[in-house]
Enzyme design. Structure first.
Site, PDB file in Angstrom:
ATOM      1  N   ARG A 198       0.615  -1.277   0.189  1.00 27.88           N
ATOM      2  CA  ARG A 198      -0.450   0.330  -0.134  1.00 27.88           C
ATOM      3  C   ARG A 198       1.163   1.696  -0.148  1.00 27.88           C
ATOM      4  NH1 ARG A 198      -4.803  -0.566   4.486  1.00 27.88           N
ATOM      5  NH2 ARG A 198      -5.368   1.855   3.081  1.00 27.88           N
TER       6      ARG A 198
ATOM      7  N   CYS B 160      -1.342   5.677   9.464  1.00 28.34           N
ATOM      8  CA  CYS B 160      -1.771   4.693   8.800  1.00 28.34           C
ATOM      9  C   CYS B 160      -2.994   4.488   7.699  1.00 28.34           C
ATOM     10  CB  CYS B 160      -2.197   3.378   9.739  1.00 28.34           C
ATOM     11  SG  CYS B 160      -2.973   3.681  10.565  1.00 28.34           S
TER      12      CYS B 160
END
Length: 278
Positions: free
Chosen positions: A175, A233
């Site tokens: 990611r 995050c």
């Protein structure tokens, strides 16, 4: 005081003169809901806390899990029996992310004695300790949040820290690199941020690595005793787990609570891809 506690230590303290308030924060990204698992069996005396409803505000421009309204958070903690002078132990049933979110919010809002059960519910049952299906009715606590005890970043501050200090991206490496993005509208990372998947802070059983091992890991990533460190995050949940790991390692760190889910929804903000921070 260490921010984590073992299952055997929890047993001992629960039988002592100042037993901790226990909060069960079972949560998984995308579900299933944690309440049915709690009702099927939890550590005796633990009160269920709903991460989406009580540890986050409504999703929107501030991200998928923005910080909750402070007054509402305080009311939820008092309902769970949390008082200012009572120890609190939080746990979940998986990666430790939900528990870490509760730990961070309580510490950020001024509670001085909060710990995460290392290894979560699995560590408790692995040692042969019993579970309960009884839902406790705790005496209301008196905890009144006073935010500011831990570092908190907004989007602009996170961007500045990525340039002048160390901003860690706690998501999975793919990611960060922008190879996949299963949740948010844009793939990639904040320019200047360093990839540091939070899953690498624990062993195969979900327990935190030794403090000296974590310190070596974060030092290799650029953390310094006299330098500023921040973490983000996807939505400010697993990043709280990374802040916890950094505290174990001896590095105070700030949380970018909006994280990528806030950053990526603003088309004016730059996005980097690939393995390099820039």
């Amino acid at each position: 005081m260490k921010p984590i506690i073992t299952a055997s230590e929890l047993v001992s303290e629960s039988a002592g003169a100042r037993p901790p308030v226990l909060l069960d924060v079972r949560w998984q990204l995308g579900g299933p809901p944690g309440l049915p698992a709690y009702e099927a069996g939890h550590i005796p005396g633990a009160v269920y806390v709903d991460l989406d409803a009580e540890l986050a505000g409504p999703p929107g421009s501030g991200g998928r899990h923005p910080l909750p309204d402070v007054a509402a958070f305080g009311a939820a903690m008092r309902r769970a029996g949390v008082s200012a002078d009572t120890p609190v132990v939080v746990y979940d049933g998986g990666l430790g992310w939900g528990a870490a979110r509760a730990w961070w919010l309580l510490r950020w809002s001024g509670h001085a004695d909060v710990r995460v059960l290392d290894g979560g519910l699995a560590a408790w049952t692995a040692e042969g300790h019993a579970l309960s299906q009884e839902t406790p009715l705790p005496r209301p606590g008196d905890f009144a949040p006073k935010p500011g005890a831990l570092g908190l970043l907004d989007a602009d501050e996170a961007a500045a820290l990525a340039r002048s200090g160390l901003l860690l991206d706690a998501r999975a490496g793919e990611r960060y690199r922008g190879e996949v993005e299963p949740i948010d509208p844009v793939a990639g990372h904040i320019p200047g941020a360093v990839s540091a998947p939070t899953t690498e802070n624990v062993d195969e059983e979900g327990r935190f690595l030794p403090a000296e091992t974590l310190a070596a890991r974060f030092s290799a990533l650029g953390a310094r005793a006299d330098g500023a460190v921040g973490v983000y995050c996807g939505s400010g949940v697993s990043a709280a787990h990374q802040v916890l790991a950094l505290e174990i390692a001896g590095f105070p760190a700030a949380l970018y609570a909006g994280s990528w889910s806030e950053w990526s929804h603003d088309p004016s903000r730059p996005v980097a891809t690939g393995p390099d921070p820039a």
